[in-house]
Design a protein around this motif. Structure first.
Motif, short mmCIF file in Angstrom:
data_model
loop_
_atom_site.label_atom_id
_atom_site.label_comp_id
_atom_site.label_asym_id
_atom_site.label_seq_id
_atom_site.Cartn_x
_atom_site.Cartn_y
_atom_site.Cartn_z
N VAL A 260 0.87 -1.17 0.00
CA VAL A 260 0.00 0.00 0.00
C VAL A 260 0.91 1.22 0.00
CG1 VAL A 260 -1.80 1.26 1.23
CG2 VAL A 260 -1.80 -1.24 1.25
N LEU A 261 0.77 2.04 -1.03
CA LEU A 261 1.58 3.25 -1.15
C LEU A 261 0.66 4.47 -1.23
CD1 LEU A 261 4.02 1.95 -3.90
CD2 LEU A 261 4.47 2.11 -1.46
N THR A 262 1.15 5.58 -0.77
CA THR A 262 0.38 6.81 -0.91
C THR A 262 0.55 7.34 -2.34
OG1 THR A 262 2.24 8.14 -0.12
CG2 THR A 262 0.64 7.39 1.53
N PRO A 263 -0.39 8.13 -2.82
CA PRO A 263 -0.36 8.56 -4.23
C PRO A 263 0.93 9.20 -4.73
CG PRO A 263 -2.49 9.07 -3.27
CD PRO A 263 -1.62 8.57 -2.15
N PRO A 264 1.70 9.95 -3.92
CA PRO A 264 2.89 10.57 -4.48
C PRO A 264 4.05 9.60 -4.75
CG PRO A 264 2.55 11.35 -2.22
CD PRO A 264 1.41 10.45 -2.56
N VAL A 265 3.92 8.35 -4.33
CA VAL A 265 5.01 7.38 -4.53
C VAL A 265 4.65 6.48 -5.71
CG1 VAL A 265 6.28 5.45 -3.51
CG2 VAL A 265 5.68 7.44 -2.12
N GLY A 266 5.55 6.38 -6.67
CA GLY A 266 5.29 5.59 -7.86
C GLY A 266 5.36 4.10 -7.60
N ARG A 267 4.71 3.35 -8.48
CA ARG A 267 4.70 1.89 -8.40
C ARG A 267 5.68 1.33 -9.43
NH1 ARG A 267 1.13 5.09 -6.12
NH2 ARG A 267 -0.43 4.06 -4.87
N ASN A 268 6.15 0.12 -9.18
CA ASN A 268 7.07 -0.52 -10.11
C ASN A 268 6.39 -1.77 -10.66
OD1 ASN A 268 9.09 -2.05 -11.34
ND2 ASN A 268 10.66 -1.26 -9.99
N VAL A 269 5.84 -1.67 -11.86
CA VAL A 269 5.12 -2.78 -12.47
C VAL A 269 6.06 -3.95 -12.76
CG1 VAL A 269 3.73 -3.49 -14.46
CG2 VAL A 269 3.36 -1.26 -13.42
N ASP A 270 7.31 -3.68 -13.12
CA ASP A 270 8.27 -4.75 -13.36
C ASP A 270 8.47 -5.59 -12.10
OD1 ASP A 270 8.68 -4.02 -16.00
OD2 ASP A 270 10.38 -2.72 -15.52
N GLU A 271 8.52 -4.94 -10.94
CA GLU A 271 8.68 -5.67 -9.68
C GLU A 271 7.43 -6.51 -9.39
OE1 GLU A 271 10.12 -7.09 -5.95
OE2 GLU A 271 10.97 -6.61 -7.89
N LEU A 272 6.27 -5.99 -9.70
CA LEU A 272 5.03 -6.75 -9.52
C LEU A 272 5.08 -8.03 -10.36
CD1 LEU A 272 2.07 -7.25 -8.68
CD2 LEU A 272 1.43 -5.75 -10.58
N PHE A 273 5.46 -7.92 -11.62
CA PHE A 273 5.54 -9.10 -12.49
C PHE A 273 6.60 -10.09 -12.00
CE2 PHE A 273 3.75 -6.30 -16.02
CZ PHE A 273 2.46 -6.77 -15.80
#
Length: 78
Positions: free
Chosen positions: A16-29
């Motif tokens: 769970v991240l707050t909106p100002p922090v980006g997500r890493n889709v590569d890490e999810l995969f």
């Protein structure tokens, strides 16, 4: 937020991240592939951080406890 839920309905990971922090889709995969591999090997192999598909895994054994870094070299994951 995101939740990785296995076919048995068990939450394996969550973030769970707050909106100002980006997500890493590569890490999810990468995590999905790692959990799939663990399931396919019935838990006999595990993947430390930095593992990528096709790279070496760790074989679960009592000998590995407390000695992961003597066996796993982060540069193997690159």
């Amino acid at each position: 937020g995101r939740f990785l839920i296995d076919p048995d309905g068990i939450i394996q990971a969550m973030e769970v991240l707050t909106p100002p922090v980006g997500r890493n889709v590569d890490e999810l995969f990468r995590q999905i592939q790692a959990y799939q591999h663990v399931r396919q090997t019935k838990g006999a192999e595990v993947m430390p951080s930095g593992w990528r598909p096709g790279k070496p895994t760790l074989k679960v054994s009592p000998d590995l406890v407390g000695k992961v870094w003597t066996v796993w070299k982060p540069d193997q994951a690159l």
